[in-house]
Design an enzyme around this catalytic site. Structure first.
Site: not given
Length: 203
Positions: A57, A73-75
Site C-alpha cells: 500500500k 498501514a494494514d490491520t
C-alpha cells in the site's frame, strides 16, 4: 513545541480512524489512499501478510510521489493463527463474534514508511492481545443489527459500540483501532523524518 518535517508526509490510507490518530499526534500530512488490490497478495502467515500489505500500500503511492515520505498501514485480526477479515454477511459476522467470545485474540497492525528517492524503507508490525467477555446470542444479534461489524476486521470496532464486548486490552490500544501511534511516532523521530522545534520566540 511542535513537529516539523523536511519533506511532505502522505498517508496512503482512506481510514478515518488512522487520519484521526495522526492528527491527534500532531502530525502534518496529506491523504492519498492506495489503490493496491489486496486480493492479489499471496497467502502467507498472519504477521508476514500484514507486513506485506502495509508495504504494498505504501509503495503503490510512494512510487508516484518519490520525494515524499509515505505511510502505509494494514490491520488484521487473528485467532488460532487464522486471519478474520471483514464479514460479508450477518451469518459470517455471527460466526466471527462467537469465535471471539470469551477468548483472547490478536490484532496486528503493520506500518510501512517509504521514500523512494532516497531508497529508504522502514517497516514494523505491532501485536496487541484483546480479551472478549463471554457473549450471549442476544448480545451478538443486537450488535450485528447496529451494522458496525460489516466494515471492520474481526467484525467489531473497539472505538465504537463494540467496546462493550472488550474485557481487556494487553498492549497498544491505538494499534487495535488501526495504527500503533507510539511505535509509528518513535520510528518517524528515529529516522529523522520529523523533529521537535520550540515555538517560543526569543524575547
Amino acid at each position: 513545541m511542535f513537529l516539523i518535517t523536511q519533506h511532505p508526509i502522505i498517508l496512503a490510507s482512506q481510514s478515518p480512524r488512522r487520519r484521526y490518530l495522526l492528527k491527534q499526534a500532531g502530525l502534518n500530512f496529506v491523504v492519498m489512499p492506495s489503490a493496491f488490490d489486496e486480493s492479489t497478495a499471496p497467502v502467507l502467515p498472519p504477521r508476514e501478510t500484514v507486513m506485506l500489505l502495509a508495504r504494498e500500500k505504501s509503495m503503490e503511492v510512494a512510487r508516484l510521489n518519490p520525494d515524499s515520505w509515505v505511510i502505509g498501514a494494514d490491520t488484521i485480526v487473528v485467532i488460532d493463527d487464522q486471519i478474520l477479515g471483514k464479514p460479508d454477511s450477518q451469518s459470517t459476522a455471527r460466526d466471527m463474534l462467537k469465535r471471539l467470545s470469551g477468548r483472547t485474540h490478536q490484532v496486528l497492525t503493520a506500518f510501512s514508511i517509504d521514500r523512494v528517492s532516497e531508497n529508504r524503507h522502514v517497516i514494523e508490525a505491532v501485536s496487541t492481545d484483546v480479551l472478549f467477555k463471554p457473549l450471549s446470542n442476544s448480545e451478538i444479534d443486537w450488535y450485528i443489527r447496529t451494522d458496525e461489524p460489516f466494515d471492520k476486521a474481526g467484525a467489531y470496532a473497539l472505538q465504537g459500540i463494540g467496546a462493550f464486548m472488550v474485557q481487556a486490552v494487553y498492549g497498544s490500544y491505538t494499534n487495535v483501532i488501526g495504527l500503533p501511534v507510539c511505535e509509528l511516532m518513535t520510528a518517524l523521530f528515529r529516522e529523522g523524518i520529523i523533529a521537535l522545534q520550540d515555538n517560543q520566540r526569543d524575547a
